[in-house]
Enzyme design. Structure first.
Site, short mmCIF file in Angstrom:
data_model
loop_
_atom_site.label_atom_id
_atom_site.label_comp_id
_atom_site.label_asym_id
_atom_site.label_seq_id
_atom_site.Cartn_x
_atom_site.Cartn_y
_atom_site.Cartn_z
N ASP A 17 -2.55 5.28 5.21
CA ASP A 17 -1.78 4.83 4.05
C ASP A 17 -0.37 4.50 4.55
O ASP A 17 0.32 5.37 5.09
CB ASP A 17 -1.74 5.93 2.99
CG ASP A 17 -1.32 5.40 1.62
OD1 ASP A 17 -1.05 4.19 1.52
OD2 ASP A 17 -1.29 6.20 0.67
N ASP A 59 -2.33 -1.88 1.79
CA ASP A 59 -1.67 -0.87 2.63
C ASP A 59 -2.48 0.41 2.80
O ASP A 59 -1.93 1.44 3.18
CB ASP A 59 -0.29 -0.54 2.06
CG ASP A 59 -0.35 0.04 0.65
OD1 ASP A 59 -1.44 0.01 0.04
OD2 ASP A 59 0.68 0.52 0.17
N GLU A 60 -3.78 0.34 2.56
CA GLU A 60 -4.57 1.58 2.56
C GLU A 60 -5.99 1.28 3.00
O GLU A 60 -6.59 0.28 2.59
CB GLU A 60 -4.56 2.16 1.14
CG GLU A 60 -5.22 3.49 0.98
CD GLU A 60 -5.17 3.97 -0.47
OE1 GLU A 60 -5.62 5.09 -0.72
OE2 GLU A 60 -4.68 3.22 -1.35
#
Length: 410
Positions: free
Chosen positions: A27, A120-121
């Protein structure tokens, strides 16, 4: 880049880095803000957010801003009240997408088992990568070092034997941390957490449990499955209880059969005029159509999603006479649905277009009686040109506009 001090949990290492902990959850830390600060180093260490300038919502906040209570999805006006010195930068989604693409490509060079959740993960199953890259802890360290050296950004990673625990671990590792939970220490780790830390327990469920005196995950286990089901219902109760005892059989899924393809956009400054909405839907319709063609899909149902400034949401859909993968057809249907919406008198903060009832092109498609194929051939030709010269080489004329100067930073 200035970072808040790591939490105690982020420095803890719960035992040996063994073969039973192959799931990583990566993350990125305050991703949108972090990307912006690469070009604005003078703002490092200050309370910074990405979002609307006067209206709209906060998309991401720096850790300095979070100490004042500023969080994502918070209305801009409220964020300014929490932190009068807050600096709000306009979003540049094309930059975030490009950085995300490079990071995800690197993750897939480690293992093909990458399940991307957002820009973003992502989850990674590194069980098959250990011979090449070492233990899960060594792989996580390699990933963090690569992202830091190539992008100048920080990523937090949780490592565990299940997706759920890996995700919870990464949250506890933030910011800029790494936390491993060996399989044999899973229950020890989970039972010390508040119920809200479980993946799938939102504010409403948390409040319901706390009213019953259930505050920690250990309280859920002590309560027992039957009584939890009586409180939360069969499906939700069983799901939460399984997570509380560390049971999660979900595997990392890098490929999924698409049931629909969609594109949504949240406006930091809500729009209130139909032409702006039409323009956004035109862009969304053609983006969805390109992805349909790229995956050899046709779709028969077109839907729109509209969320207003009071957070009320309306969805409408229509089934076409024949499947399509043409942006012009999708836009015509979406525009017609939008124009039939009742006047609300409120601004729009989210707008989306979706195409469902997908079928493969190999299954055969019956064209509409009035379709001579020119629209689809034109768009297929545009696809070929974009593939050769780049995605920005062609745009619909109505989508082109003179580049505006970015609003000044307050």
């Amino acid at each position: 880049m200035s970072r808040a001090p790591r939490s105690t949990a982020a420095r803890r290492f719960w035992g040996d880095d063994d073969s039973h902990t192959p799931i990583l959850h990566m993350d990125m830390d305050a991703f949108f803000v972090a990307v912006e600060l690469l070009e604005r180093p003078e703002l490092v260490g200050k309370p910074v957010a990405v979002g609307g300038q006067e209206r709209g919502v906060i998309s991401a906040a720096s850790y300095e801003a979070r100490t004042f209570g500023v969080n994502s999805a918070m209305p801009v006006a409220q964020a300014r009240r929490c932190c009068p010195q807050l600096i709000i930068l306009p979003a540049q989604h094309h930059k975030y997408s490009e950085v995300s693409r490079r990071i995800m490509d690197y993750l897939r060079s480690i293992t093909p088992l990458v399940e991307q959740l957002s820009v973003d993960e992502a989850f990674l199953d590194v069980a098959g990568a250990r011979k090449l890259f070492g233990t899960p802890m060594q792989i996580a360290q390699r990933i963090r070092e690569h992202i830091r050296s190539t992008e100048g950004l920080a990523a937090s990673i949780g490592i565990a034997s299940t997706k759920h625990v890996a995700k919870v671990a990464s949250a506890h590792a933030k910011p800029d941390g790494l936390l491993l939970i060996p399989q044999e220490r899973t229950t020890d780790f989970l039972h010390a957490l508040p119920v809200g830390a479980l993946w799938g327990v939102g504010d409403k469920t948390r409040e319901t449990l706390e009213k019953k005196g259930i505050v920690d995950v250990a309280d859920i286990v002590a309560l027992g499955r039957p009584r939890l089901v009586a409180i939360l219902g069969q499906a939700h109760g069983n799901h939460i209880y399984d997570l509380a005892i560390g049971r999660d059989e979900r595997r990392v899924q890098p490929y999924r059969e698409e049931k629909s393809i969609s594109k949504e956009h949240t406006f930091f400054d809500p729009i209130d005029d139909p032409p702006a909405a039409w323009k956004m839907m035109l862009d969304q319709a053609h983006d969805v159509a390109r992805r349909l063609r790229a995956n050899e899909f046709f779709g028969r149902t077109v839907s729109i999603k509209v969320r207003y400034t009071d957070f009320s949401t309306i969805t409408r859909s229509v089934t076409l006479g024949a499947p399509t993968n043409t942006g012009a057809d999708i836009y015509d249907a979406a525009r017609n649905l939008f124009d039939q919406l009742p006047a609300s008198g409120m601004g729009i903060r989210l707008l989306g277009v979706r195409v469902g009832q997908l079928s493969r092109s190999a299954q055969g498609v019956q064209l509409a009686l009035d379709d001579d194929g020119r629209r689809s051939r034109a768009e297929e030709t545009m696809d070929e040109i974009r593939q050769k010269f780049g995605g920005e080489i062609l745009q619909h004329g109505s989508l082109l506009e003179t580049e505006r100067r970015q609003p000044p930073v307050n």
